[in-house]
Design a protein around this motif. Sequence first.
Motif, PDB file in Angstrom:
ATOM      1  N   GLY A 130       5.798   4.092   7.343  1.00 49.86           N
ATOM      2  CA  GLY A 130       6.095   2.782   6.777  1.00 49.86           C
ATOM      3  C   GLY A 130       5.779   1.689   7.781  1.00 49.86           C
ATOM      4  N   GLY A 131       5.885   0.464   7.345  1.00 52.37           N
ATOM      5  CA  GLY A 131       5.645  -0.657   8.242  1.00 52.37           C
ATOM      6  C   GLY A 131       4.733  -1.693   7.612  1.00 52.37           C
TER       7      GLY A 131
ATOM      8  N   TRP B  16       0.855  -1.188   0.000  1.00 52.51           N
ATOM      9  CA  TRP B  16       0.000   0.000   0.000  1.00 52.51           C
ATOM     10  C   TRP B  16       0.887   1.234   0.000  1.00 52.51           C
ATOM     11  N   PHE B  17       0.805   2.015  -1.064  1.00 60.26           N
ATOM     12  CA  PHE B  17       1.590   3.233  -1.213  1.00 60.26           C
ATOM     13  C   PHE B  17       0.785   4.395  -0.632  1.00 60.26           C
ATOM     14  N   ALA B  18       1.100   4.761   0.608  1.00 60.25           N
ATOM     15  CA  ALA B  18       0.374   5.822   1.320  1.00 60.25           C
ATOM     16  C   ALA B  18       1.370   6.902   1.714  1.00 60.25           C
ATOM     17  N   GLU B  19       1.431   7.954   0.911  1.00 56.44           N
ATOM     18  CA  GLU B  19       2.471   8.969   1.074  1.00 56.44           C
ATOM     19  C   GLU B  19       2.399   9.714   2.402  1.00 56.44           C
ATOM     20  N   LYS B  20       1.210   9.826   2.986  1.00 53.19           N
ATOM     21  CA  LYS B  20       1.060  10.602   4.216  1.00 53.19           C
ATOM     22  C   LYS B  20       1.074   9.723   5.464  1.00 53.19           C
ATOM     23  N   ASP B  21       1.371   8.463   5.304  1.00 50.95           N
ATOM     24  CA  ASP B  21       1.395   7.532   6.425  1.00 50.95           C
ATOM     25  C   ASP B  21       2.838   7.180   6.768  1.00 50.95           C
TER      26      ASP B  21
ATOM     27  N   LEU C 232       3.377  -1.491   3.905  1.00 51.76           N
ATOM     28  CA  LEU C 232       3.023  -0.080   3.750  1.00 51.76           C
ATOM     29  C   LEU C 232       4.291   0.739   3.525  1.00 51.76           C
ATOM     30  N   VAL C 233       4.304   1.544   2.452  1.00 52.89           N
ATOM     31  CA  VAL C 233       5.434   2.440   2.187  1.00 52.89           C
ATOM     32  C   VAL C 233       4.906   3.838   1.908  1.00 52.89           C
ATOM     33  N   ASN C 234       5.693   4.851   2.258  1.00 53.44           N
ATOM     34  CA  ASN C 234       5.276   6.226   1.980  1.00 53.44           C
ATOM     35  C   ASN C 234       6.052   6.861   0.839  1.00 53.44           C
ATOM     36  N   SER C 235       6.863   6.050   0.157  1.00 52.67           N
ATOM     37  CA  SER C 235       7.547   6.528  -1.049  1.00 52.67           C
ATOM     38  C   SER C 235       7.936   5.328  -1.899  1.00 52.67           C
TER      39      SER C 235
END
Length: 269
Positions: free
Chosen positions: A237-238, A230-235, A253-256
Amino acid sequence: MRSRPKMEAHNNTTIERLKNATWYFFDLDDTLHEFRKASSAAVDATLRLILQNHAHHELSSGEPLTIAELKAEYLKILKTGTSAAFVDGKTSHEYRAERFQGVMNAFGIDCTEQQMQVLLDTYETAIMQNLQLKEGAISLLRTLKHQGKSIAIITEGPQDSQERTVGALGLEPYFDRLITTNKLGVAKIDGLFGRALEMIDVKSKEVVMVGDSWDRDVVPALEAGIKCVWFAEKDEGGERMVALGGEEKRVILVNSLGRLQSMILEAQD
């Protein structure tokens, strides 16, 4: 929307998952490029032209028409008109014409075919001028191809516009397949990922899906048995542990995109 439990640190299982995948599926819009920004600029340019062409048009109240009112109507039409996610096979120009015609109809504005063509040309020019890759997109894709991974774009949108977008962004050399809801006639939430697996003839356990939408990328891909990033830029990582179909599913989960690339390189060490 499904609940998103507390974040956990990455573990060795995650690294192995990235390493062993033979295919990577990517969403296109707002995962590999800044679609919302480009689309917003194109819509604004087109609505400004409508207002310019009908500067003296008055509302039933006698007040002059404003760009804010045009945009509010456009967003209302967009929200109600895309729930099926482009499954009826129309071209991008047909979808856009319907939306802009709907806006003008709402305010009693007449539009000839020639005028509509000018509006569509304005939108197309503006969106192409404003296309911008997400930071790290090309570097990530190069890394995957260097490792011998196969890559597919799995996207909701008209086939013709997504082909133009992929070409304009210089993404063609990195992808083996482009699969759209428009081409197959099925939305992501209605089985597109399963159809993609069948078309490519690959097992779900061999695939990693990367997308920015929890509801339209992550959840339906998980339901198809595909491992997800899941690419969530405002979250942060983990990882997330998600209860789905009576099972616990692990979501990376990655933010970049750069962070995902680092994880993929780490998996090969």
